[in-house]
Design an enzyme around this catalytic site. Structure first.
Site, short mmCIF file in Angstrom:
data_model
loop_
_atom_site.label_atom_id
_atom_site.label_comp_id
_atom_site.label_asym_id
_atom_site.label_seq_id
_atom_site.Cartn_x
_atom_site.Cartn_y
_atom_site.Cartn_z
N ALA A 250 0.85 -1.19 0.00
CA ALA A 250 0.00 0.00 0.00
C ALA A 250 0.89 1.24 0.00
O ALA A 250 2.03 1.20 0.47
CB ALA A 250 -0.89 -0.01 1.23
N CYS A 258 4.03 3.66 -17.48
CA CYS A 258 3.37 2.44 -17.98
C CYS A 258 1.95 2.25 -17.44
O CYS A 258 0.98 2.30 -18.21
CB CYS A 258 4.22 1.24 -17.66
SG CYS A 258 5.89 1.40 -18.31
C1 UGA Z 1 5.54 -1.81 -15.02
C2 UGA Z 1 5.41 -3.35 -14.95
O1 UGA Z 1 5.69 -3.80 -13.62
C3 UGA Z 1 6.36 -4.03 -15.94
O2 UGA Z 1 6.14 -5.44 -15.93
C4 UGA Z 1 6.09 -3.48 -17.34
O3 UGA Z 1 7.00 -4.02 -18.29
C5 UGA Z 1 6.24 -1.96 -17.33
O4 UGA Z 1 5.33 -1.39 -16.38
C6 UGA Z 1 5.91 -1.46 -18.72
O5 UGA Z 1 4.76 -1.59 -19.15
O6 UGA Z 1 6.82 -1.07 -19.46
P1 UGA Z 1 7.27 -0.01 -14.00
O7 UGA Z 1 6.23 0.99 -14.35
O8 UGA Z 1 8.67 0.21 -14.43
O9 UGA Z 1 6.86 -1.47 -14.60
O10 UGA Z 1 7.34 -0.16 -12.42
P2 UGA Z 1 6.61 -1.03 -11.29
O11 UGA Z 1 7.64 -1.62 -10.43
O12 UGA Z 1 5.62 -1.96 -11.86
O13 UGA Z 1 5.87 0.10 -10.44
C7 UGA Z 1 4.84 0.90 -10.99
C8 UGA Z 1 4.22 1.76 -9.91
O14 UGA Z 1 3.47 0.97 -9.00
C9 UGA Z 1 5.23 2.54 -9.05
O15 UGA Z 1 4.76 3.87 -8.88
C10 UGA Z 1 5.24 1.81 -7.73
O16 UGA Z 1 5.55 2.64 -6.64
C11 UGA Z 1 3.79 1.32 -7.67
N1 UGA Z 1 3.63 0.12 -6.81
C12 UGA Z 1 4.16 -1.08 -7.18
C13 UGA Z 1 2.90 0.21 -5.64
O17 UGA Z 1 2.38 1.28 -5.27
N2 UGA Z 1 2.74 -0.91 -4.88
C14 UGA Z 1 3.25 -2.12 -5.23
O18 UGA Z 1 3.05 -3.11 -4.49
C15 UGA Z 1 3.99 -2.20 -6.41
#
Ligand code: UGA
Length: 444
Positions: A250, A258
């Site tokens: 959270a 993305c």
């Molecule tokens: C995301 C996907 O995870 C990748 O698999 C995909 O290839 C990529 O988009 C894309 O389409 O190119 P990314 O945006 O780099 O990757 O980063 P994430 O680690 O997925 O995080 C995205 C957001 O979700 C961040 O703001 C992070 O803080 C948030 N998040 C993530 C949460 O708030 N809680 C979580 O449990 C996980």
């Protein structure tokens, strides 16, 4: 294999460098000659741990080169990968102008059979559209492949070299087999499917992960009201194999280039076929609102009096280990604080320059360190979980702040960190950790 990758953004550059690391001969192409200059000088246009080093070593080994000459690169390669940007249009739909332009240039340069791969995230049906564009401009034979990307910024090299799976969308089994061989050194989990399903797997995966995040954020909001701890709840849920533990952190919601773009695009794609994707609409709405919980908590501790207050902000990028600030919650939160007449002091270990450029507003004091930002502030908001913030000495922090108020938007700290401090501490979905508040103050 001789491979050309068009586009040196996150997806293109990381893929190109990793394919070279596997022993292929890779040419990375970008129209932007300033990026090519940086790469040819041994630099890297983006901050991504390990990328620069891998680019330099593969270039030195003669497997990787960078150029703006697309036609020459295409002529030297059997496989051409399109990895150009598909930024959102105002409608939410993906802008396909760059990929169409690149496809036209590829078609004009073709000198024999090619495998043309789309790695950019594109709406269902785009591979077929791009194939038409190429077919209308060349008599040379080619095969189309959809090769969606699943890497995450900040861990892009690891995600590419050790992926959970590879998805290959193809209509020619021979071309699919060449792609399977290219990826075999990375994983055995290779899904070969039709092109439209591959395009859909990408959107469905991102939409599902975004749904998990909005779901746990709503559970966190309810935890705050009922007195439960969302980290305990997520941990308990995650042991169920059908649910899984990841993406249940959270916080202040997802940002980046993305999830926000792809969720809106999928809503739009469904709408184009007269389907209302109600669930995903709510996911987007919840996510947009979640970031403002930071402001609501400040409102509680400031008793509604924002004018003249100084707030320190730690973390500007949408997640740690990247300088990417696109759709970062910090943009909205700092914007709102300035609108409320707050003096904002901001710090990020890496993303200061990119944030300043995208934010475009004056009035923020950019600080050289976390402690400098905190100095004299009435409250501190932690918006990105950079490792250096978790290591901070909270006793020193409490001394430099004007008032020891800490709004932890990413649940970085826990009881043992806070023990013995005087912090008025608010995190996300963990009301029992609120400290320094004599009577429980309801969070708006
Ligand atoms: C995301 C996907 O995870 C990748 O698999 C995909 O290839 C990529 O988009 C894309 O389409 O190119 P990314 O945006 O780099 O990757 O980063 P994430 O680690 O997925 O995080 C995205 C957001 O979700 C961040 O703001 C992070 O803080 C948030 N998040 C993530 C949460 O708030 N809680 C979580 O449990 C996980």
């Amino acid at each position: 294999m001789n491979i050309t990758v068009i586009g040196t953004g996150y997806v293109g550059l990381v893929s190109g460098v990793c394919f070279a690391e596997l022993g292929n001969r890779v040419i990375c192409v970008d129209k932007d000659s300033s990026k090519i200059e940086v790469l040819n000088a041994g630099g890297c246009p983006i901050y991504e741990p390990g990328l620069k080093e891998l680019a330099v070593s593969n270039r030195a080994a003669g497997r990787l080169s960078f150029t703006s000459d697309l036609a020459d690169a295409v002529r030297q390669s059997e496989v051409v990968i399109l990895a150009v940007g598909t930024p959102p249009l105002p409608s939410g739909e993906a802008n396909l102008a760059y990929i169409q332009e690149a496809a036209q240039e590829v078609a004009a340069a073709m000198n024999g059979r090619k495998i043309i791969v789309i790695k950019s995230t594109v709406p269902v049906g785009t591979n077929e559209r791009i194939a038409e564009v190429i077919r209308s401009r060349t008599k040379q034979p080619f095969d189309s492949i959809s090769l969606p990307e699943f890497l995450r910024e900040g861990s892009a090299i690891k995600d590419t070299m050790a992926p959970d799976r590879i998805v290959i969308g193809a209509d020619n089994p021979e071309a699919a087999e060449i792609m399977v061989q290219l990826h075999k050194p990375l994983t055995e989990k290779i899904v070969v499917t039709d092109i439209r399903s591959a395009e859909m797997i990408k959107y469905a995966s991102n939409a599902f992960l975004a749904t998990k995040i909005s779901f746990i954020n709503e559970i966190a909001n309810i935890c705050e009201k009922v007195g439960a701890d969302v980290t305990q709840v997520a941990g308990g849920m995650g042991f169920d194999k059908r649910i899984g533990p990841s993406f249940l952190n959270a916080g202040i919601g997802y940002g980046g280039s993305c999830f926000p773009k792809d969720t809106r695009a999928l809503i739009q794609i469904a709408g184009n076929y007269d389907y209302q994707f109600k669930l995903l609409r709510s996911v987007v709405e919840v996510n947009q609102d979640q970031r403002f919980n930071v402001i609501r908590k400040l409102n509680t501790v400031f008793d509604g009096e924002f004018v003249g207050k100084t707030v320190a902000v730690w973390g500007l990028s949408f997640k740690p280990n990247t300088d990417d600030v696109r759709d970062s919650p910090a943009l909205d939160i700092i914007g709102e604080l300035l609108d409320f007449g707050v003096r904002v002091k901001a710090y990020d270990p890496i993303a200061m320059d990119s944030f300043r450029e995208l934010f475009g507003r004056s009035g923020v004091e950019w600080c050289g360190s976390a402690m400098e930002a905190a100095q004299g502030a009435d409250a501190l908001c932690l918006l990105t979980e950079w490792e250096e913030f978790a290591k901070v000495d909270l006793f020193q922090l409490q001394r430099v702040l004007q008032r020891p108020i800490l709004i932890d938007g990413r649940n970085v700290f826990d009881e043992k960190h806070l023990l013995g401090t005087d912090f008025v501490y608010y995190s996300v979905g963990r009301p029992s950790l609120n400290q320094g508040v004599k009577e429980r103050v309801p969070v708006l």
